[in-house]
Design a protein around this motif. Structure first.
Motif, PDB file in Angstrom:
ATOM      1  N   LEU A  69      17.492  94.665  73.740  1.00 43.34           N
ATOM      2  CA  LEU A  69      16.310  95.516  73.764  1.00 43.34           C
ATOM      3  C   LEU A  69      16.686  96.971  73.518  1.00 43.34           C
ATOM      4  CD1 LEU A  69      13.289  95.870  74.145  1.00 43.34           C
ATOM      5  CD2 LEU A  69      13.673  95.969  76.625  1.00 43.34           C
ATOM      6  N   GLY A  70      17.796  97.415  74.100  1.00 42.17           N
ATOM      7  CA  GLY A  70      18.243  98.786  73.888  1.00 42.17           C
ATOM      8  C   GLY A  70      18.572  99.076  72.436  1.00 42.17           C
ATOM      9  N   ASP A  71      19.187  98.126  71.751  1.00 39.47           N
ATOM     10  CA  ASP A  71      19.471  98.279  70.323  1.00 39.47           C
ATOM     11  C   ASP A  71      18.177  98.456  69.536  1.00 39.47           C
ATOM     12  OD1 ASP A  71      22.286  97.850  70.597  1.00 39.47           O
ATOM     13  OD2 ASP A  71      21.948  95.688  70.659  1.00 39.47           O
ATOM     14  N   TYR A  72      17.220  97.599  69.858  1.00 44.26           N
ATOM     15  CA  TYR A  72      15.959  97.622  69.138  1.00 44.26           C
ATOM     16  C   TYR A  72      15.239  98.956  69.336  1.00 44.26           C
ATOM     17  CZ  TYR A  72      11.305  96.337  67.522  1.00 44.26           C
ATOM     18  OH  TYR A  72      10.106  96.317  66.855  1.00 44.26           O
ATOM     19  N   ILE A  73      15.201  99.429  70.567  1.00 47.84           N
ATOM     20  CA  ILE A  73      14.495 100.675  70.864  1.00 47.84           C
ATOM     21  C   ILE A  73      15.118 101.859  70.140  1.00 47.84           C
ATOM     22  CG2 ILE A  73      14.117 102.342  72.733  1.00 47.84           C
ATOM     23  CD1 ILE A  73      13.570  99.879  74.546  1.00 47.84           C
ATOM     24  N   LEU A  74      16.429 101.922  70.098  1.00 43.95           N
ATOM     25  CA  LEU A  74      17.096 103.047  69.445  1.00 43.95           C
ATOM     26  C   LEU A  74      16.950 103.017  67.928  1.00 43.95           C
ATOM     27  CD1 LEU A  74      20.381 103.288  71.552  1.00 43.95           C
ATOM     28  CD2 LEU A  74      18.392 104.797  71.637  1.00 43.95           C
ATOM     29  N   LYS A  75      16.688 101.837  67.362  1.00 44.17           N
ATOM     30  CA  LYS A  75      16.590 101.707  65.907  1.00 44.17           C
ATOM     31  C   LYS A  75      15.156 101.560  65.399  1.00 44.17           C
ATOM     32  CE  LYS A  75      20.921 101.813  64.577  1.00 44.17           C
ATOM     33  NZ  LYS A  75      21.410 102.838  63.616  1.00 44.17           N
ATOM     34  N   MET A  76      14.206 101.281  66.271  1.00 44.92           N
ATOM     35  CA  MET A  76      12.835 101.027  65.813  1.00 44.92           C
ATOM     36  C   MET A  76      12.183 102.322  65.323  1.00 44.92           C
ATOM     37  SD  MET A  76      10.796 100.507  69.414  1.00 44.92           S
ATOM     38  CE  MET A  76      10.289 101.928  70.409  1.00 44.92           C
ATOM     39  N   ARG A  77      11.104 102.162  64.562  1.00 39.36           N
ATOM     40  CA  ARG A  77      10.367 103.321  64.060  1.00 39.36           C
ATOM     41  C   ARG A  77       9.617 103.987  65.206  1.00 39.36           C
ATOM     42  NH1 ARG A  77       7.819 100.107  58.847  1.00 39.36           N
ATOM     43  NH2 ARG A  77       9.795  99.810  57.737  1.00 39.36           N
ATOM     44  N   ARG A  78       9.626 105.316  65.186  1.00 43.79           N
ATOM     45  CA  ARG A  78       9.018 106.053  66.285  1.00 43.79           C
ATOM     46  C   ARG A  78       7.923 106.978  65.786  1.00 43.79           C
ATOM     47  NH1 ARG A  78      14.507 108.324  69.174  1.00 43.79           N
ATOM     48  NH2 ARG A  78      15.691 106.378  69.120  1.00 43.79           N
ATOM     49  N   GLY A  79       6.943 107.173  66.653  1.00 37.23           N
ATOM     50  CA  GLY A  79       5.981 108.244  66.493  1.00 37.23           C
ATOM     51  C   GLY A  79       6.307 109.236  67.588  1.00 37.23           C
ATOM     52  N   PRO A  80       5.720 109.055  68.781  1.00 41.12           N
ATOM     53  CA  PRO A  80       6.106 109.887  69.926  1.00 41.12           C
ATOM     54  C   PRO A  80       7.493 109.525  70.430  1.00 41.12           C
ATOM     55  CG  PRO A  80       4.525 108.208  70.583  1.00 41.12           C
ATOM     56  CD  PRO A  80       4.612 108.149  69.085  1.00 41.12           C
ATOM     57  N   GLN A  81       8.094 110.441  71.175  1.00 45.78           N
ATOM     58  CA  GLN A  81       9.414 110.238  71.751  1.00 45.78           C
ATOM     59  C   GLN A  81       9.438 109.015  72.662  1.00 45.78           C
ATOM     60  OE1 GLN A  81      12.208 112.123  71.046  1.00 45.78           O
ATOM     61  NE2 GLN A  81      13.253 110.516  72.175  1.00 45.78           N
ATOM     62  N   VAL A  82      10.534 108.296  72.649  1.00 39.58           N
ATOM     63  CA  VAL A  82      10.634 107.084  73.450  1.00 39.58           C
ATOM     64  C   VAL A  82      11.375 107.362  74.762  1.00 39.58           C
ATOM     65  CG1 VAL A  82      10.666 105.635  71.397  1.00 39.58           C
ATOM     66  CG2 VAL A  82      12.839 106.334  72.429  1.00 39.58           C
ATOM     67  N   VAL A  83      11.187 106.467  75.723  1.00 40.85           N
ATOM     68  CA  VAL A  83      12.015 106.457  76.924  1.00 40.85           C
ATOM     69  C   VAL A  83      13.332 105.778  76.540  1.00 40.85           C
ATOM     70  CG1 VAL A  83      12.238 105.678  79.300  1.00 40.85           C
ATOM     71  CG2 VAL A  83       9.994 106.345  78.416  1.00 40.85           C
ATOM     72  N   TYR A  84      14.436 106.451  76.747  1.00 39.87           N
ATOM     73  CA  TYR A  84      15.729 105.927  76.301  1.00 39.87           C
ATOM     74  C   TYR A  84      16.231 104.803  77.209  1.00 39.87           C
ATOM     75  CZ  TYR A  84      16.329 109.561  72.790  1.00 39.87           C
ATOM     76  OH  TYR A  84      16.177 110.353  71.685  1.00 39.87           O
TER      77      TYR A  84
END
Length: 263
Positions: A69-84
């Protein structure tokens, strides 16, 4: 070595090259991964187990992994800033998320926290996530669909103000990633189950002070604590053991408290 489940069309996959670089893709029978060292057809990955080694059209080695899940979150497309990821783990632990709970979240944003919440409570639980902005909600939905292959049945994505809906939802946990969480505190005292957990993620000290003032004034929250998480990775190569030059420092403050019955 035993093999795990094979890659299926439509699910995400992570390719790791010989320099440790990571590439996120969604598998399709017509898809082709292209990078500076050649190409690799998705059909070679589909049907192969997690951890399989491949070679690009130019002979470069690649390893296919099912993304964490962490890999996906860091690589996924973003609009607003994500929770790391470094903050997601403590949120799940300190808010005591577990299968079967009902969780209300605001706001959805790019969907990082929503993904973690939905995966943790599972089909026996329920996550209701609110987002004020339609464009942010659309980005979050897209990332969630790309990860799960659709929106899970136990996850509801709503566009609107969480305050307007809290009165009609009895829930175990309230998780907020919004600029003014103190405005939600009065409604939370009426909707959170006794003993339920309030959790907020905020970037600045002035916001933090306003939140604590609201929690204190309500007289309904106990065991309130605030902390931040700092992450420093280390490089270990033979006898050379040292911290990396950079680290992930302050990203946000986590504030967690328990809601109790009035005195």
């Amino acid at each position: 070595m035993a093999s795990g489940p094979v890659f299926q069309e439509g699910e995400p996959a992570l390719l790791l090259d010989d320099k440790g670089r990571k590439y996120l893709l969604r598998l399709s029978t017509s898809g082709v991964f292209r990078y500076h060292k050649g190409n690799l057809d998705h059909t070679e990955l589909i049907g192969s187990p997690d951890g399989t080694r491949f070679v690009s059209s130019n002979g470069a080695p690649l390893i296919a992994l099912r993304p964490r899940l962490g890999d996906y979150i860091l690589k996924m497309r973003r609009g607003p800033q994500v929770v790391y990821p470094k903050d997601l783990g403590p949120i799940l632990l300190y808010a005591d998320l577990r299968p079967g709970l009902t969780v209300v979240e605001a706001g959805t944003g790019s969907g990082a926290l929503t993904l973690a919440l939905a995966r943790t409570v599972g089909p026996a639980g329920r996550v209701i996530s609110y987002e004020l902005r339609e464009d942010h909600a659309a980005r979050g939905r897209s990332n969630i669909v790309r990860y799960f292959g659709g929106v899970p049945e136990w996850l509801e994505l709503r566009v609107g103000d969480v305050i307007d809906a809290l009165a009609g939802i009895e829930h175990d946990r309230l998780v907020l990633d919004i600029p003014e969480p103190w405005s939600v505190v009065p409604a939370a005292t009426e909707s959170l189950r006794s003993g339920g957990v309030f959790c907020s993620y905020l970037p600045t000290v002035p916001q933090l002070q306003k939140l604590h003032d609201a929690l204190d004034s309500s007289k309904r929250f106990v065991d309130v604590e605030t902390f931040e998480v700092l992450l420093r990775t280390w490089r270990v190569t033979g006898r050379s053991v040292r911290p990396d030059h950079g680290m992930v420092g302050h990203t946000g403050f986590l504030t967690v408290g328990r809601c109790v019955n009035p005195a």
